[in-house]
Design a protein around this motif. Structure first.
Motif, PDB file in Angstrom:
ATOM      1  N   GLU A   3       0.856  -1.284  -0.026  1.00 14.37           N
ATOM      2  CA  GLU A   3      -0.134   0.186  -0.052  1.00 14.37           C
ATOM      3  C   GLU A   3       0.824   1.331  -0.100  1.00 14.37           C
ATOM      4  O   GLU A   3       0.935   1.824   1.155  1.00 14.37           O
ATOM      5  N   SER A  14      -6.457  -1.016  -0.443  1.00 17.41           N
ATOM      6  CA  SER A  14      -7.257  -0.940   0.735  1.00 17.41           C
ATOM      7  C   SER A  14      -7.824   0.680   0.805  1.00 17.41           C
ATOM      8  O   SER A  14      -8.909   0.778   1.496  1.00 17.41           O
ATOM      9  N   SER A  15      -7.052   1.542   0.407  1.00 18.86           N
ATOM     10  CA  SER A  15      -7.438   2.897   0.796  1.00 18.86           C
ATOM     11  C   SER A  15      -7.062   3.904  -0.382  1.00 18.86           C
ATOM     12  O   SER A  15      -7.846   4.886  -0.253  1.00 18.86           O
ATOM     13  N   ILE A  45      -2.317   1.853   5.706  1.00 16.36           N
ATOM     14  CA  ILE A  45      -3.626   2.092   5.320  1.00 16.36           C
ATOM     15  C   ILE A  45      -3.979   3.521   6.115  1.00 16.36           C
ATOM     16  O   ILE A  45      -4.639   4.399   5.677  1.00 16.36           O
TER      17      ILE A  45
END
Ligand SMILES: NC(=O)c1ccc[n+]([C@@H]2O[C@H](COP(=O)([O-])OP(=O)(O)OC[C@H]3O[C@@H](n4cnc5c(N)ncnc54)[C@H](O)[C@@H]3O)[C@@H](O)[C@H]2O)c1
Length: 299
Positions: free
Chosen positions: A95, A122-123, A247
């Protein structure tokens, strides 16, 4: 069921990429992978397998099908060979926005003009990556949870130029994998369910880091309340505490609100190498975390 793609390539076969490759093989797609670390897929599957064996009788893909699915996945050492004929390329590298932009650029260099590129981030909304692909109209977010553990949901969200048919193809593909698509109609940081889960993470981490409660009590309450076999801290261990931290940093970077900054106590855990299940220690110790002991929930 409508199958919008036939050839799927997954870039990055860590915790999530390996599961996406397995789901795709299980659904009968031709699957190729590329990871910059040799042996990443089998290493991840070994860890996932031993963790799942300790907590569920049957994972989403039954044990009896694991070897067959895994054997159908081709692991390539050259990115160009992994991507050349793909209809859909899903990236599942760490990420980090700059890394993901770089990977989007690389994918675009090797993928056919019609190929769709999805990020499992995820973000990070795909709108922040799409320009690096040179084909923003064929990019989207498809965010899986822990499918082999039974969380068969996936957020699906377009970027600023995503063609409606590309969004629809993503939704259809998710369904063919046996997952329930959660469609996001306009850009939202955290997508659909991940935003709900993020609120839980933020609150529970803050309660623990500020010494208000023992994390085990939060998990006990959650397990009894929701009838799940783990609580938020057990789940964060399964996700990877480094992933959770990254995240949270995306949310903090977006809002600049000090209350969004992940707690120092979480950073300290990372510095001690306590990354969760994959490291053998996070909030709990693995492979036999305390919450799997029946006494954990005994009055
Ligand atoms: N862990 C989770 O529960 C979870 C859930 C949903 C989404 N995600 C998202 O999925 C993505 C991956 O997370 P993860 O937990 O699987 O991470 P991970 O660290 O387990 O795996 C990442 C993999 O990417 C590989 N990699 C790194 N750089 C690469 C490159 N340039 N090219 C090819 N491979 C490369 C690494 O070797 C590693 O195997 C992240 O965006 C994360 O936010 C994670």
């Amino acid at each position: 069921m409508n199958r919008p793609f036939e050839r799927i390539t997954v870039i990055g076969t860590g915790t999530l990429g390996a599961q996406i490759a397995m789901l795709s093989a299980n659904a009968g797609y031709q699957v190729k992978t590329f990871d910059s670390r040799e042996g990443a897929f089998s290493e991840t599957m070994d860890k996932l397998g031993s963790d799942l064996r300790s907590r569920v009788d049957q994972p989403f893909i039954p044990w009896g099908r694991w070897e067959d699915c895994a054997s159908k996945i081709s692991h390539l050492t050259q990115l160009s060979e992994a991507i050349g004929d793909a209809d859909l390329v899903v990236e599942a590298v760490p990420e980090d926005m700059e890394l993901k932009r770089q990977v989007f650029r690389q994918i675009s260099q090797h993928a056919s003009p019609g190929a769709v590129i999805a990020t499992n981030s995820s973000s990070i909304p795909v709108s922040r990556l799409e320009e690096s692909s040179g084909r923003p109209e064929r990019c989207l977010n498809i965010h899986f949870y822990m499918p082999l553990q039974g969380m068969n949901i996936a957020d699906v969200m377009g970027g600023t130029k995503t063609q409606p048919e590309v969004l629809q193809a993503g939704i259809s593909w998710v369904r063919t994998l046996g997952c329930v698509p959660l469609t996001v109609n306009k850009e939202l940081l955290g997508f659909c369910f991940n935003r709900v889960w993020r609120a839980i993470k933020k609150e529970t981490l803050s309660m623990w880091a500020n010494g208000f409660v023992d994390f085990r009590d939060v998990d006990r309450a959650w397990m009894i309340f929701s009838n799940m076999n783990m609580g938020p801290f057990g789940l964060m261990d399964a996700i990877g505490l480094d992933v959770v931290y990254d995240i949270e940093m995306v949310y903090f970077g977006d809002s600049g609100d000090p209350s969004d900054q992940p707690p120092q106590a979480l950073k300290d855990k990372l510095q001690r190498g306590e990354l969760g299940v994959k490291a053998g220690k996070g909030f709990y110790t693995y492979p036999d975390p305390e919450y799997l002991n029946p006494e954990f929930l005994t009055p």
